[in-house]
Design an enzyme around this catalytic site. Sequence first.
Site, PDB file in Angstrom:
ATOM      1  N   GLU A 163       6.811   4.048   1.717  1.00  0.00           N
ATOM      2  CA  GLU A 163       6.778   3.689   0.289  1.00  0.00           C
ATOM      3  C   GLU A 163       7.783   4.390  -0.432  1.00  0.00           C
ATOM      4  OE1 GLU A 163       2.650   2.105  -0.809  1.00  0.00           O
ATOM      5  OE2 GLU A 163       2.786   4.249  -1.142  1.00  0.00           O
TER       6      GLU A 163
ATOM      7  N   HIS B 147      -0.211   9.905  -0.579  1.00  0.00           N
ATOM      8  CA  HIS B 147       0.336   8.954  -1.371  1.00  0.00           C
ATOM      9  C   HIS B 147       1.266   9.797  -2.311  1.00  0.00           C
ATOM     10  CE1 HIS B 147       0.809   6.163  -4.614  1.00  0.00           C
ATOM     11  NE2 HIS B 147       0.736   5.119  -3.798  1.00  0.00           N
TER      12      HIS B 147
ATOM     13  N   LYS C  81      -6.034   2.329  -6.670  1.00  0.00           N
ATOM     14  CA  LYS C  81      -5.493   3.427  -7.232  1.00  0.00           C
ATOM     15  C   LYS C  81      -6.861   3.895  -8.096  1.00  0.00           C
ATOM     16  CE  LYS C  81      -0.982   2.676  -6.732  1.00  0.00           C
ATOM     17  NZ  LYS C  81       0.510   2.975  -7.139  1.00  0.00           N
TER      18      LYS C  81
HETATM   19  P1  PGA Z   1       2.798  -0.982  -5.947  1.00  0.00           P
HETATM   20  O1  PGA Z   1       1.926   0.277  -5.387  1.00  0.00           O
HETATM   21  O2  PGA Z   1       2.424  -2.182  -5.187  1.00  0.00           O
HETATM   22  O3  PGA Z   1       2.253  -0.980  -7.303  1.00  0.00           O
HETATM   23  O4  PGA Z   1       4.027  -0.830  -6.217  1.00  0.00           O
HETATM   24  C1  PGA Z   1       2.023   0.411  -4.030  1.00  0.00           C
HETATM   25  C2  PGA Z   1       1.367   1.815  -3.730  1.00  0.00           C
HETATM   26  O5  PGA Z   1       1.520   2.651  -4.476  1.00  0.00           O
HETATM   27  O6  PGA Z   1       0.802   2.012  -2.698  1.00  0.00           O
END
Ligand code: PGA
Length: 259
Positions: free
Chosen positions: A170, A96, A12
């Site tokens: 996700e 995403h 990110k």
């Molecule tokens: P997280 O994020 O592992 O912090 O939950 C996953 C993602 O957003 O791809």
Amino acid sequence: MARRPMMAANWKMNKLLGEARDYVEQLLPRIEGAEGVDVAIFATFTSLGELVRLTQGTPVVAGAQNFYYEDSGAFTGEVSAPMLEDVGAGAVIVGHSERREIFGETDETVGRKAARAVSAGILPVVCVGETKEERDAGSMWEKVSGQVRAVFEHLDAGEIGGEAIVFAYEPVWAIGTGETATPEDAQDAIGRLRGLLGEFGGEDFAGEVRILYGGSIKPGNVNDIMAQRDVDGGLVGGASLEAESFAELVNGASNAKED
Ligand code: PGA
């Protein structure tokens, strides 16, 4: 044909150049023994070139977190597929939920991006998933299947191999919250997603496409998630920021699918 597991770090909007260098230096020796698993790191544009350089000749693929589907022109602030190729990126995250929710990406742009990445030979990891409200209302599958269908409005599954695209399921409510989908819920959504892929590209295609789970994966839950039949790996945010915990996840994925 067995699908090769994949463990992907989504950094990110984190990591300065020095931090990216330290991370790769710490990660590589820790994953030396990880066999049979693809490893990808999705970095910011500012550290992507450096990440490509640092991972050259290693099993780690350097990827971007976003791009725009036009090749060049008056699109201030955007980066194109030829630019990703130019810098040496091998993969890119597409759609995403943070891009969809905060930056207004639509199913339409996500579909176009997925298709353009495939045509450029850059592996897209296309993210889909429902919000808490949608899950509670019983419309998880309506949401997820709609997002997947939108991709194949722009991409002809009959023209590509199943190894040319990756999906990541996700659930939005599990991202960065510490709340993980149960392994059964992950399998349910991902198994249905695989079934839907068959509608677009046939059974062989559906059997080849890798589908990752994402949402609060950590060393403590990776084994249960990876043990699910249709889950081929993980897209990891928080637990990927430290090389040590990401290495544990890579090694976990390698062990889980060994037999
Ligand atoms: P997280 O994020 O592992 O912090 O939950 C996953 C993602 O957003 O791809």
